[in-house]
Design an enzyme around this catalytic site. Structure first.
Site, PDB file in Angstrom:
ATOM      1  N   TRP A 110       0.839  -1.209   0.000  1.00 39.49           N
ATOM      2  CA  TRP A 110       0.000   0.000   0.000  1.00 39.49           C
ATOM      3  C   TRP A 110       0.867   1.249   0.000  1.00 39.49           C
ATOM      4  O   TRP A 110       0.557   2.231  -0.697  1.00 39.49           O
ATOM      5  CB  TRP A 110      -0.964   0.009   1.178  1.00 39.49           C
ATOM      6  CG  TRP A 110      -2.024  -1.056   1.091  1.00 39.49           C
ATOM      7  CD1 TRP A 110      -2.244  -2.072   1.979  1.00 39.49           C
ATOM      8  CD2 TRP A 110      -3.010  -1.223   0.053  1.00 39.49           C
ATOM      9  NE1 TRP A 110      -3.294  -2.845   1.549  1.00 39.49           N
ATOM     10  CE2 TRP A 110      -3.778  -2.354   0.382  1.00 39.49           C
ATOM     11  CE3 TRP A 110      -3.299  -0.513  -1.118  1.00 39.49           C
ATOM     12  CZ2 TRP A 110      -4.828  -2.796  -0.428  1.00 39.49           C
ATOM     13  CZ3 TRP A 110      -4.347  -0.960  -1.921  1.00 39.49           C
ATOM     14  CH2 TRP A 110      -5.095  -2.088  -1.571  1.00 39.49           C
ATOM     15  N   ASP A 178      -1.558   6.875   6.424  1.00 42.46           N
ATOM     16  CA  ASP A 178      -2.631   5.955   6.061  1.00 42.46           C
ATOM     17  C   ASP A 178      -2.873   5.068   7.280  1.00 42.46           C
ATOM     18  O   ASP A 178      -1.995   4.302   7.679  1.00 42.46           O
ATOM     19  CB  ASP A 178      -2.164   5.126   4.852  1.00 42.46           C
ATOM     20  CG  ASP A 178      -3.204   4.109   4.380  1.00 42.46           C
ATOM     21  OD1 ASP A 178      -4.226   3.917   5.064  1.00 42.46           O
ATOM     22  OD2 ASP A 178      -2.961   3.502   3.310  1.00 42.46           O
ATOM     23  N   LYS A 202     -12.195  -1.639   7.337  1.00 41.09           N
ATOM     24  CA  LYS A 202     -11.423  -2.507   8.218  1.00 41.09           C
ATOM     25  C   LYS A 202     -11.871  -2.389   9.672  1.00 41.09           C
ATOM     26  O   LYS A 202     -12.228  -3.369  10.283  1.00 41.09           O
ATOM     27  CB  LYS A 202      -9.937  -2.219   8.062  1.00 41.09           C
ATOM     28  CG  LYS A 202      -9.364  -2.934   6.842  1.00 41.09           C
ATOM     29  CD  LYS A 202      -8.734  -2.052   5.833  1.00 41.09           C
ATOM     30  CE  LYS A 202      -8.451  -2.809   4.549  1.00 41.09           C
ATOM     31  NZ  LYS A 202      -7.597  -2.045   3.647  1.00 41.09           N
TER      32      LYS A 202
HETATM   33  C1  PLP Z   1      -7.122  -1.673   2.520  1.00 41.29           C
HETATM   34  C2  PLP Z   1      -6.057  -0.642   2.503  1.00 41.29           C
HETATM   35  C3  PLP Z   1      -5.963   0.290   1.475  1.00 41.29           C
HETATM   36  C4  PLP Z   1      -6.906   0.312   0.292  1.00 41.29           C
HETATM   37  O1  PLP Z   1      -8.112   0.805   0.687  1.00 41.29           O
HETATM   38  P1  PLP Z   1      -9.298   1.095  -0.359  1.00 41.29           P
HETATM   39  O2  PLP Z   1     -10.319   1.683   0.546  1.00 41.29           O
HETATM   40  O3  PLP Z   1      -9.668  -0.207  -0.969  1.00 41.29           O
HETATM   41  O4  PLP Z   1      -8.788   2.064  -1.355  1.00 41.29           O
HETATM   42  C5  PLP Z   1      -4.974   1.246   1.552  1.00 41.29           C
HETATM   43  N1  PLP Z   1      -4.099   1.267   2.575  1.00 41.29           N
HETATM   44  C6  PLP Z   1      -4.151   0.382   3.583  1.00 41.29           C
HETATM   45  C7  PLP Z   1      -3.182   0.460   4.701  1.00 41.29           C
HETATM   46  C8  PLP Z   1      -5.133  -0.597   3.563  1.00 41.29           C
HETATM   47  O5  PLP Z   1      -5.192  -1.497   4.569  1.00 41.29           O
END
Ligand code: PLP
Length: 373
Positions: A110, A178, A202
């Site tokens: 990511w 993030d 999540k």
């Molecule tokens: C799941 C995830 C993403 C992607 O998220 P989307 O909402 O599908 O764009 C990005 N960064 C991290 C750390 C993630 O766990």
């Protein structure tokens, strides 16, 4: 029968939240409507979004001077919005990467995607990378230069199962993180960050809503050519209602936050998460059959990858396949590792009860014994 769902996302939601949503499905708060049917500008919906924001502020102790935005496009759209708003060149026809300098720490897939997207608008510098050891640790990174636009990290690396043990020192440069897979999993000092963002699916609610927490001085920096939907200033000025927000997702987030508050808030969640993770890690560290690939100081509380010790790739692949299938047969589902890294992974977000993790550990022990005999 409800299963124990170890999916990395979308992932398990607390049962009381689902039951309440079901009870309110056709008539929410005595309005005679489902939340899905409400006008987002109505007096019926207004308290729903306000309550979600107030609960998030309370639970995360978000200081004044920060705005909370409920957006769409997932964390992946933030990969573009962050550089578009903080680093992009004023000229719409500038060369790719002609914006301000931004630092990225490459701690996984990511993080790498975030940097690649940013490189279209900013001059991206990879401050450090842990790619050399398959992202199984968090590297130490140099401090940014004072005029760098921002410094980006992925606080919890969902796919490889690492998390930052401490935060990098960035001086006056805004730290952007993030936090998709660790939001509300343990206390976090919001004042250390310029921007925090998280896809909801999540730890917060259903897919479709992205939460952005942004320091006010970082709003209003996007060049004029940046489209309205991609601008923090537009979304902030309109209270996340520049266009129709993801109303139902915001409602479920509100229910999840209320559930979290009722179960003791973030520090209580952190204690439960630590206990759940310790149960799996201590099993893995004592097993001579499975192991954790992640270096100890950087182990995630939320995503716990594990692999058979078996070194022969064919035998290992067969064991992994059998493990995932037999676990599913016992109601322990979605344990396959990410398609890019293989192995197994248990994602144990806030909604996963200790009993679920206990059931997984017991299954692992049984599987190990059977495989040896
Ligand atoms: C799941 C995830 C993403 C992607 O998220 P989307 O909402 O599908 O764009 C990005 N960064 C991290 C750390 C993630 O766990």
């Amino acid at each position: 029968m409800r299963v124990y769902n170890f999916s990395p996302g979308p992932s398990a939601l607390p049962l009381p939240v689902l039951e309440r949503a079901a009870a309110e499905m056709t008539d929410a708060n005595g309005t005679g409507q489902s939340v899905m049917e409400m006008s987002h500008r109505s007096g019926d919906f207004r308290p729903i979004i306000e309550k979600a924001e107030a609960l998030l502020r309370e639970l995360m102790e978000i200081p004044g001077g920060y705005r909370v935005l409920f957006l769409q496009g997932g964390a992946s759209l933030q990969f573009a919005m962050v550089p578009l708003n903080l680093a992009a060149n004023a000229q719409p026809d500038a060369q790719p990467g002609a914006g301000k300098r931004a630092l990225y720490v490459e701690t996984g897939i990511w993080a790498k995607k975030a940097a690649a997207e940013a490189a279209k608008y900013a001059e991206v510098v990879t401050a450090a990378s842990s790619k050399d050891r398959a992202y199984t640790y968090i590297p130490s990174a140099p401090a940014p230069a004072p005029d760098d636009a921002y410094y980006h990290i992925t606080l919890n690396n969902t796919i490889v199962g690492t998390k930052w043990a401490g935060l990098p020192e960035t001086g006056g440069v805004p730290l952007v993180a993030d936090i998709s897979s660790c939001i509300l999993s343990e206390p976090l000092d919001v004042s250390k960050f310029g921007i925090l963002y998280a896809g909801a699916q999540k730890n917060l609610g259903p897919a479709g809503t992205t939460v952005v927490i942004i320091r006010e001085d970082l709003i209003g920096r996007a060049p004029e050519w940046v489209p309205a939907m991609l601008r923090y200033d537009v979304h902030a000025a309109e209270g996340s209602m520049y266009n129709t927000p993801p109303c139902y997702g915001i409602y479920i987030i509100g229910l999840v936050l209320q559930w979290l508050k009722d179960s003791g808030g973030v520090s209580a969640a952190a204690r439960r998460n630590r206990e759940k993770a310790d149960l799996l890690y201590s099993y893995l560290d004592h097993s001579s059959f499975f192991r954790s690939p992640v270096e100890k100081p950087f182990r995630s509380l939320m995503n716990i990858p594990f692999v058979p010790v078996e070194e022969d790739p064919e035998k290992r692949g067969a064991l992994e396949k059998r493990f995932v299938a037999e676990a599913a047969g016992e109601g322990l589902v979605n344990l396959a590792g990410h398609r890019l890294v293989g192995g197994m992974r248990a994602s144990i977000y806030n909604a996963m009860p200790l009993e679920g993790v206990g059931a997984l550990a017991a299954f692992m022990k049984k599987f190990e014994e059977k495989a040896r005999s």
